[in-house]
Design a protein around this motif. Sequence first.
Motif, PDB file in Angstrom:
ATOM      1  N   ILE A 267      59.072  34.028  -6.434  1.00 27.84           N
ATOM      2  CA  ILE A 267      60.478  34.760  -6.368  1.00 27.84           C
ATOM      3  C   ILE A 267      61.622  33.633  -6.254  1.00 27.84           C
ATOM      4  O   ILE A 267      62.735  33.934  -6.757  1.00 27.84           O
ATOM      5  CB  ILE A 267      60.353  35.819  -5.398  1.00 27.84           C
TER       6      ILE A 267
ATOM      7  N   GLN B 246      66.812  27.863 -11.758  1.00 31.29           N
ATOM      8  CA  GLN B 246      66.332  27.016 -10.763  1.00 31.29           C
ATOM      9  C   GLN B 246      65.846  25.530 -11.261  1.00 31.29           C
ATOM     10  O   GLN B 246      66.145  24.338 -10.478  1.00 31.29           O
ATOM     11  CB  GLN B 246      64.919  27.585 -10.007  1.00 31.29           C
TER      12      GLN B 246
ATOM     13  N   ASN C 235      62.031  39.285 -15.255  1.00 34.65           N
ATOM     14  CA  ASN C 235      63.351  39.153 -14.355  1.00 34.65           C
ATOM     15  C   ASN C 235      63.318  39.602 -13.031  1.00 34.65           C
ATOM     16  O   ASN C 235      63.292  40.798 -12.765  1.00 34.65           O
ATOM     17  CB  ASN C 235      64.697  39.672 -15.427  1.00 34.65           C
TER      18      ASN C 235
ATOM     19  N   ARG D 150      66.269  45.176  -8.632  1.00 28.85           N
ATOM     20  CA  ARG D 150      67.465  46.164  -8.842  1.00 28.85           C
ATOM     21  C   ARG D 150      66.844  47.661  -9.017  1.00 28.85           C
ATOM     22  O   ARG D 150      67.388  48.644  -8.448  1.00 28.85           O
ATOM     23  CB  ARG D 150      68.100  45.973 -10.057  1.00 28.85           C
TER      24      ARG D 150
ATOM     25  N   GLN E 103      65.255  39.683 -10.624  1.00 27.75           N
ATOM     26  CA  GLN E 103      66.446  40.509 -10.124  1.00 27.75           C
ATOM     27  C   GLN E 103      66.298  41.929 -10.801  1.00 27.75           C
ATOM     28  O   GLN E 103      66.639  42.780 -10.055  1.00 27.75           O
ATOM     29  CB  GLN E 103      67.645  39.875 -10.461  1.00 27.75           C
TER      30      GLN E 103
ATOM     31  N   SER F 119      73.353  34.368 -10.387  1.00 25.16           N
ATOM     32  CA  SER F 119      72.895  35.487  -9.286  1.00 25.16           C
ATOM     33  C   SER F 119      72.051  36.579  -9.946  1.00 25.16           C
ATOM     34  O   SER F 119      71.344  37.213  -9.318  1.00 25.16           O
ATOM     35  CB  SER F 119      73.914  35.991  -8.539  1.00 25.16           C
ATOM     36  N   GLY F 120      71.691  36.344 -11.253  1.00 21.34           N
ATOM     37  CA  GLY F 120      70.801  37.287 -11.773  1.00 21.34           C
ATOM     38  C   GLY F 120      71.301  38.859 -12.208  1.00 21.34           C
ATOM     39  O   GLY F 120      70.527  39.568 -12.514  1.00 21.34           O
ATOM     40  N   LYS F 121      72.554  38.754 -12.348  1.00 22.95           N
ATOM     41  CA  LYS F 121      73.137  40.070 -12.821  1.00 22.95           C
ATOM     42  C   LYS F 121      73.028  40.412 -14.113  1.00 22.95           C
ATOM     43  O   LYS F 121      72.989  41.699 -14.577  1.00 22.95           O
ATOM     44  CB  LYS F 121      74.739  40.151 -12.609  1.00 22.95           C
TER      45      LYS F 121
ATOM     46  N   GLY G 251      71.033  38.625 -18.281  1.00 16.61           N
ATOM     47  CA  GLY G 251      70.478  37.707 -18.955  1.00 16.61           C
ATOM     48  C   GLY G 251      68.801  37.492 -18.906  1.00 16.61           C
ATOM     49  O   GLY G 251      68.297  38.612 -18.082  1.00 16.61           O
TER      50      GLY G 251
END
Lengths: 292, 309, 257, 257, 305
Positions: free
Chosen positions: C252, D213, C211, C217, C213, D253-255, D257
Amino acid sequence: MKEKRIVINENKTNRRVAYNKIGRVLFFLSTAFGMIVLATLLIRIFTQGIGYLNWNFLTNYASRRPEDAGIKAAIAGTVWVMGITIPVSLILGVGTAIYLEEYAPRNRLTRFIELNISNLAGVPSVVFGLLGLTVFVRFFAMGRSILAGGLTMSLLILPIIVVAAKEAIRSIPQEQYEAAYAMGATKWQIIRTVVLPAATPGILTGAILSLSRAVGETASLLMIGAMAFIAYLPDSIYSSFTVLPIQIFNWAGRPQAAFQAVAAAGSIVLLVILILMNSLAIVIRNKYTKRY
Amino acid sequence: MQPTIRELIKEKKQARSSNSRIEKTMPKVFFLMAAFSILVTIGIVYTLLIETFYFFTQVSFVDFITGTEWYPFFGNDPSFGIWPLVSGTFTIAAIAMMVAVPLGLSSAVYLSEYASERNRKIIKPILEVLAGVPTVVYGLFALTFVTPLLQSFIPTLPIFNALSPGIVVGIMIIPQVASLSQEAMNAVPQAMRDGAFALGATRLEVALKIVIPGSLSGIISSLVLALSRAIGETMIVATAAGSTPNMGFNPTESIQTMTAYIVQVSMGDATFGSTIYYSIYAVGMLLFVFTLLMNIIANYFSRRFREVY
Amino acid sequence: MKNQESEKLIYSVKDFNLWYGDTHALKDISLDIPHKQVTAIIGPSGCGKSTFIKTLNRMVELVPSVKMKGDINYKESNIFDSKSSVETLRTEVGMVFQKPNPFPKSIYDNIAYGPRIHGIKNKTILNEVVEKSLKGAALWDEVKDRLNENAFGLSGGQQQRLCIARALAVEPDVILMDEPTSALDPLSTAKVEDLIQELKKDYSIIIVTHNMQQAARISDKTAFFLNGEVVEFDATEKMYSNPNDKRTDDYISGKFG
Amino acid sequence: MKNQESEKLIYSVKDFNLWYGDTHALKDISLDIPHKQVTAIIGPSGCGKSTFIKTLNRMVELVPSVKMKGDINYKESNIFDSKSSVETLRTEVGMVFQKPNPFPKSIYDNIAYGPRIHGIKNKTILNEVVEKSLKGAALWDEVKDRLNENAFGLSGGQQQRLCIARALAVEPDVILMDEPTSALDPLSTAKVEDLIQELKKDYSIIIVTHNMQQAARISDKTAFFLNGEVVEFDATEKMYSNPNDKRTDDYISGKFG
Amino acid sequence: DGGNTEDTGSEDTETEGTAEEGTGDISGSVQIDGSSTVFPILEAVGEEFSIAYPDVQATIGISGTGGGMERFIAGETDIANASRPMKDEEAELLEEAGIEFTEFQIALDGLSVVVNSENDWVDYLTLEELAMIWLDSSDVETWADVREGWPDEEILLFSPGTDSGTYDYFDEVILDGEQIDRQATLSEDDNVLVQGTAGSLNGLAYFGYAYYAENQDTVKIVPIENSEGEAVTPDDQTVQDGSYEPLSRPLFIYVRNDSVSEDDAVYEFTKYTLEMAGEMASEVGYVALDDAIYEENLELLESLR
Ligand SMILES: Nc1ncnc2c1ncn2[C@@H]1O[C@H](COP(=O)(O)OP(=O)(O)OP(=O)(O)O)[C@@H](O)[C@H]1O
Ligand SMILES: Nc1ncnc2c1ncn2[C@@H]1O[C@H](COP(=O)(O)OP(=O)(O)OP(=O)(O)O)[C@@H](O)[C@H]1O
Ligand SMILES: [Mg+2]
Ligand SMILES: [Mg+2]
Ligand SMILES: O=P([O-])([O-])[O-]
């Protein structure tokens, strides 16, 4: 646009669906057949033998009078023989399985040992009887003793226990090993703390099932001379003995019709023991599988 | 943070050299246990070979292997031609397989493809009880129930015949066929079935065209194992098949199998050192060779079946 | 996010190669992994992320066909040196896996497992360790009343934190994590991510994730693997805003993987 | 990307609920799936994507504990109606799975499997069907010289296209795809994506993917699932540029999952 | 192996009293093996004995007369049961092994020849006919070959196994040691013979009287013409008075002399056997001997102490 070449004919589909239904019924009936035979066998034995099944039957020695005949010595003999068979086959069997699954390098010798074990599992019990007679009874001069009988039985079920224990060990997920290795555990620590606890239910299940085979085993013990009248409880592993299936065989060979019923009563006891052992194995299996 | 645990661990590490000793000896101990199975095999082969060797000093090997008469007990003029025992053994095995293959495989298909999880959990152990019924009990069942039942269809059937014990041996090995085949079928990945179902196949089509072909070697190996069990079965045959070593494959005749001969002799307790005494080892040896062959074949197939996916 | 301390290295990998039989899974890997920071390894499936991380505590050697070449220095000494035992290395380098893998034992016994196999039997010490580790993994409050229950009864996210606590119990220096949140729901994921941020005060953390993201983070540095090679290794911010390599950018931005 | 035809529906799902035993896996799903377009289903792991797509060809019923409520109309008739058989439905609705699952048979027999079970034995027709399907799945050139080899010898990407070809062989109207590229490398993924674009001329395609995507690249409409519910269902462009729901935005937006 | 167990210290003088009171303060073990024909008698004795002497472990095996003799010769047993007299070879082997023994006759058995209960043509058989039927060398295959007018059906023969004393005895007195018919079903299990005959219309078998006595409703006994020319059916009377000949036979036990003299358990067991044999024999379907013979036997036993 595509033009359809494959015309699906509803009739044809209906026929296929009907075949499926017929197949289902046939397969089910085949499965039911086995269960019907089992039921017939049980009902027959029960109706034949129930008349002789009482407390005395369990606590009396064999007797010339059908109504006094009992299975005390046979039960005791079975228990003593199992007393030899269980530790010997379990220790050897589990040890072998641990070696094969945990330590053995993947080489010819290992494959040979594995092939050899699966071959042993297929060797008929009379051949083990011959081995027991020649090696234990005669060569090691154990005579027709509990020791000789127990060891013969151990060899007979050893391969089955090995296979069961191997399966049990193999079904432990790799993650469990990884978890332990990642903590810095050594091989033997992993076997002690991860493998054995996790494999125990599987090993127990297999052991109980193979022991139930040993409890019902007749031919090989007949060959090492366990057919005898015994009106005492064994007091050492060198005692003579008889076991339940042989006592049944003995009664079944009597001239008096009443003894056929006594034999049936013995069969009930034997079957109850075996069904109990099987159920225990199933309970253990159902309780402990799919834990991961 | 004070690394107390880390220090403790370091201390312990140094204090324990016994650990590495256990670490080194355990594999050896377990190896010896595993090697023991080879010792047992050697024991079997050795005892069988030695006594078989004595047997062949008294009886010609060629006569044994080609002879069609097996009359070991006739003191004046015994004959030791193995074929009647072999034919008896295979008659029983053939009848047993005719019962066990269709019924066992159908049960396997039912359990693996049709039965609900719950039914499978109930039925499978019940079937397995069939394999656990002691063979003495089966022997009596064959003699006192199946034979009379068959006689009501075939009035000329003698009390001792190959048919009845053959059928009962077949029933006994149903669970072996069913369980092992079902396991082989289970090993066919669900994805294969899904692939076929998604194309509109019925369950029957999935079973016959995907599952059975996909588990064929496992199925064959289960059948071969069951066959070897049928060949090795003793008490049922000894009780219900009679003890006349008849040449030929007539299921309505009384016959004798190799195993039944061995128990017959060992129960009568032939005099140690007599030709008859040695003969049971020769027969045992042959039995061992047969089952060994069966197992090698079964092994070959089960290995193939493991490699498919 | 960088500071002075980050220049201290915990691992230094040089020209490392690894084969599974004939498969060349890691090719000339060279990486310097900083002390007490979070280093993320990203890359598409099969690129060698798991293989690399499992090399760091020599777990990869459990695969029989593995062959290796090259050096990996952990705190200045080569991990393949015969002087130090694998067991010691693995005690100092804890690991957390993709699928939570608690032992089928009680919560207490899971945590006490590590100390116990290292010979610590003293009940008082064990109690302390269990409490401290569970607190460290932010799980103490949730389980303190049921330490004797089977760990399998915990939810997936709790199990994963239990596995982290188990790793903490032997007080390692490094914690390796192989996709630790990929089997978890969003809420549990958030908890584990918070925990990682917390842990980096005391431990060096190396985390594999698919992942991107997540890597963005929580990590300080990121390495991008592709087909067994390190394509790029840089500060995470830099990687995500302005990668040097076209392939990194493609990955990415979700063009493949 | 929209046009007139898109307003024709292939599926119309109304208030559909599904339970696995006591797990409520799909909750009040209502969706209208357009004809001859690509509809993507996205959402985090466990949200019910696979369950939903397997319901569309009733494969989900193979799980014994399943209970369902609600209607699913396929071409105007309820798929649960006892009139039409499951077998017929599944013939018209092809399916491609996450892991390629060719049968352990030859390439030819894999493709011919479907036509054969429907009783087509004519060799000429079968040959034609095999060729056409393989061409349709953009695999013909790669395998035309080895149709009799075992399908297991193909690479993962080829196997997946073979499975697509196998589905095409019975000339379905709809093709369901459950993460068809998640086990594939980037190159194979690109090929399959191209193929999907090609196929939508003739087929209605419903595709589950965890790669947002990918959904953006290939789909016309997208449904976002969360915890068994449809959070949002809209034209893909709209969803990605300007979602109505905060959760959709967070997910995309990948917050989580 | 068997016989030698520790002496409990009880002396000769006390033994008489002990047996009577049945307090059974004797312990040890007694190994008995041999004839399956004799087994029911010994089993009955053993059952009573085990009540009287609960601390003595008496094991009674069923290996057939030949098998029992073999174990006796090997020194594994104290007592061998036999349904025929010991053979000369066996006696020689015992001498070689240095084992002295004593023979005790304990009962009589009438070998019963039986046919299927539905068989309505066989009224009696002569010894010659019996021999013709059973000999391998004769051409008799069907009943019609035996006697004019009997059905032209093949006779199915069932015989005890060749290791049994029963077989030996029959082979000797009827077949003169010649080859028995190869088609016969041989079984060590007499019940198999009963069932074989009961289950086949053309079956013919011979076995111990007890097996007939218990299965009178399923098989039919065939009177045998004796040397006087009368067709005799075996029963207590005809067996004991010897008119059922030559098919009545004596049953024996053979006892190791040193076991009797050194081992109280064996001595007591033998004594018990000799005292009880007559009663037990009748109870299980055999024929008791004249009381006088048991008296003599007991005296003989005492002389061994
Ligand atoms: N035990 C093994 N034996 C042989 N090959 C292996 C083994 N484990 C991994 N590989 C191969 O090594 C390569 C790298 O695998 P690895 O598991 O490290 O990838 P990864 O980046 O972790 O992928 P993922 O994201 O799917 O976990 C792959 O090509 C894989 O097929
Ligand atoms: N056979 C089953 N039995 C019981 N529960 C199931 C079964 N299959 C799925 N579930 C449950 O139903 C829910 C939805 O599962 P589903 O497989 O549809 O999710 P998904 O969105 O496809 O997830 P993924 O992205 O991981 O494939 C999950 O909570 C799952 O645990
Ligand atoms: Mg990985
Ligand atoms: Mg899914
Ligand atoms: O067992 P037998 O009495 O026939 O020797």
